[in-house]
Design a protein around this motif. Structure first.
Motif, PDB file in Angstrom:
ATOM      1  N   GLU A  82       5.162  13.560   4.137  1.00 11.90           N
ATOM      2  CA  GLU A  82       5.454  13.580   5.570  1.00 11.90           C
ATOM      3  C   GLU A  82       5.736  12.183   6.116  1.00 11.90           C
ATOM      4  N   LEU A  83       5.166  11.162   5.474  1.00 12.74           N
ATOM      5  CA  LEU A  83       5.361   9.776   5.920  1.00 12.74           C
ATOM      6  C   LEU A  83       6.439   9.070   5.098  1.00 12.74           C
ATOM      7  N   ALA A  84       7.278   9.843   4.424  1.00 11.88           N
ATOM      8  CA  ALA A  84       8.219   9.278   3.447  1.00 11.88           C
ATOM      9  C   ALA A  84       9.178   8.257   4.041  1.00 11.88           C
ATOM     10  N   GLU A  85       9.471   8.331   5.337  1.00 13.60           N
ATOM     11  CA  GLU A  85      10.407   7.370   5.933  1.00 13.60           C
ATOM     12  C   GLU A  85       9.774   5.998   6.127  1.00 13.60           C
ATOM     13  N   ILE A  86       8.472   5.899   6.002  1.00  9.71           N
ATOM     14  CA  ILE A  86       7.783   4.609   6.087  1.00  9.71           C
ATOM     15  C   ILE A  86       7.832   3.945   4.716  1.00  9.71           C
ATOM     16  N   PRO A  87       8.192   2.660   4.635  1.00  8.87           N
ATOM     17  CA  PRO A  87       8.245   1.977   3.334  1.00  8.87           C
ATOM     18  C   PRO A  87       6.932   2.117   2.563  1.00  8.87           C
ATOM     19  N   TRP A  88       7.046   2.145   1.236  1.00  4.51           N
ATOM     20  CA  TRP A  88       5.898   2.507   0.401  1.00  4.51           C
ATOM     21  C   TRP A  88       4.681   1.626   0.626  1.00  4.51           C
ATOM     22  N   ASP A  89       4.849   0.309   0.672  1.00  2.00           N
ATOM     23  CA  ASP A  89       3.674  -0.565   0.827  1.00  2.00           C
ATOM     24  C   ASP A  89       2.915  -0.231   2.101  1.00  2.00           C
ATOM     25  N   ASP A  90       3.640   0.027   3.189  1.00  2.16           N
ATOM     26  CA  ASP A  90       2.989   0.373   4.449  1.00  2.16           C
ATOM     27  C   ASP A  90       2.450   1.802   4.414  1.00  2.16           C
ATOM     28  N   ARG A  91       3.159   2.691   3.758  1.00  2.00           N
ATOM     29  CA  ARG A  91       2.686   4.073   3.630  1.00  2.00           C
ATOM     30  C   ARG A  91       1.377   4.121   2.851  1.00  2.00           C
ATOM     31  N   ARG A  92       1.290   3.322   1.821  1.00  2.00           N
ATOM     32  CA  ARG A  92       0.047   3.275   1.032  1.00  2.00           C
ATOM     33  C   ARG A  92      -1.119   2.807   1.894  1.00  2.00           C
ATOM     34  N   ILE A  93      -0.868   1.834   2.784  1.00  2.00           N
ATOM     35  CA  ILE A  93      -1.911   1.371   3.696  1.00  2.00           C
ATOM     36  C   ILE A  93      -2.350   2.515   4.616  1.00  2.00           C
ATOM     37  N   CYS A  94      -1.378   3.291   5.102  1.00  2.00           N
ATOM     38  CA  CYS A  94      -1.705   4.444   5.944  1.00  2.00           C
ATOM     39  C   CYS A  94      -2.609   5.429   5.202  1.00  2.00           C
ATOM     40  N   LEU A  95      -2.290   5.689   3.943  1.00  2.00           N
ATOM     41  CA  LEU A  95      -3.089   6.626   3.153  1.00  2.00           C
ATOM     42  C   LEU A  95      -4.487   6.077   2.897  1.00  2.00           C
ATOM     43  N   ASP A  96      -4.586   4.779   2.637  1.00  2.00           N
ATOM     44  CA  ASP A  96      -5.910   4.158   2.466  1.00  2.00           C
ATOM     45  C   ASP A  96      -6.745   4.305   3.730  1.00  2.00           C
ATOM     46  N   ALA A  97      -6.115   4.012   4.886  1.00  2.00           N
ATOM     47  CA  ALA A  97      -6.831   4.105   6.163  1.00  2.00           C
ATOM     48  C   ALA A  97      -7.214   5.560   6.469  1.00  2.00           C
ATOM     49  N   HIS A  98      -6.303   6.480   6.177  1.00  2.00           N
ATOM     50  CA  HIS A  98      -6.601   7.908   6.357  1.00  2.00           C
ATOM     51  C   HIS A  98      -7.803   8.312   5.510  1.00  2.00           C
ATOM     52  N   ASP A  99      -7.876   7.837   4.288  1.00  2.00           N
ATOM     53  CA  ASP A  99      -8.985   8.181   3.400  1.00  2.00           C
ATOM     54  C   ASP A  99     -10.314   7.690   3.963  1.00  2.00           C
ATOM     55  N   VAL A 100     -10.319   6.497   4.547  1.00  2.00           N
ATOM     56  CA  VAL A 100     -11.534   5.986   5.192  1.00  2.00           C
ATOM     57  C   VAL A 100     -11.988   6.959   6.275  1.00  2.00           C
ATOM     58  N   ALA A 101     -11.033   7.367   7.132  1.00  2.00           N
ATOM     59  CA  ALA A 101     -11.382   8.279   8.222  1.00  2.00           C
ATOM     60  C   ALA A 101     -11.888   9.620   7.696  1.00  2.00           C
TER      61      ALA A 101
END
Length: 220
Positions: free
Chosen positions: A159-178
């Motif tokens: 769903e976040l595929a339009e976000i560049p991978w390095d930034d998308r990975r940060i989003c996934l890391d932050a999501h996992d924390v939450a």
């Protein structure tokens, strides 16, 4: 109201390097909020890869300033008027070490100083830049939890595929924390282009468990 913050690599860089254009806002954010702080192992790795080269750039800026000093008319004993003129005339323009140099002249140079002593102190300052960054990093790491994500979250990734991978990975890391901690977690970034602007913030908040995405970028 968020009670935890996940810091992207740019925020860590902004905290550790006072010549970073986002330094003031990153420091203010961390000093004025009582968050539980997280970074991921990916953030730490990215930071460690960039720390030496950024320290070298700032040190080179100081050495460039020294070269300009040697080419100037200043010599012998300098007074406060001389050092004020140096600040106005020789740190003008885009020197990557400008903030460090202005702070040095303001806080560390006495009213009277010999030219040779001034250049010696500047050389010492240049050599200390990387160590200062390391000390700032260690100070920050004492305040944060380093998070390691095990889940792939492939559907969110898609769903976040339009976000560049390095930034998308940060989003996934932050999501996992939450997800894992149940903290109301926000993502703090200095990269609004790929994480805030053009609907990215709304997309991230819709597809992840994050409470907010906060830009600490200095856009001026």
């Amino acid at each position: 109201m968020s009670d935890a913050s996940f810091l992207d690599t740019g925020v860590v860089l902004g905290f550790c390097f006072r010549d970073d254009s986002h330094h003031h806002r990153c420091r203010q954010y961390l000093d004025s909020n009582d968050f539980v702080l997280f970074v991921s192992d990916h953030v730490v790795s990215e930071y460690l890869n960039r720390e030496p080269s950024l320290a070298e750039e700032i040190a080179d800026g100081i050495f460039n300033h020294i070269d300009r000093l040697r080419d100037s008319e200043f010599e012998g004993q300098l007074d406060s008027m001389d050092t004020s003129r140096i600040r106005q005339n020789l740190i003008a323009g885009h020197n990557v070490a400008g903030t460090t140099l202005h702070s040095f002249y303001r806080d560390e140079v006495p009213n009277y100083i010999q030219f040779d002593d001034l250049t010696r102190r500047l050389r010492d300052l240049a050599r200390d830049i990387e160590q200062i960054a390391i000390e700032n990093r260690e100070d920050l790491m004492d305040q944060v939890d380093v998070w390691e994500r095990d889940e792939e979250y492939s559907e969110i990734d898609d769903e976040l595929a339009e976000i560049p991978w390095d930034d998308r990975r940060i989003c996934l890391d932050a999501h996992d924390v939450a997800e894992v901690t149940d903290y109301l977690t926000e993502l703090a970034t200095t990269n609004p282009t790929d994480l805030v602007d053009d609907g990215y913030r709304e997309l991230i908040l819709e597809e992840t468990s994050l409470e907010n995405v906060v830009s600490l970028a200095n856009r001026s």
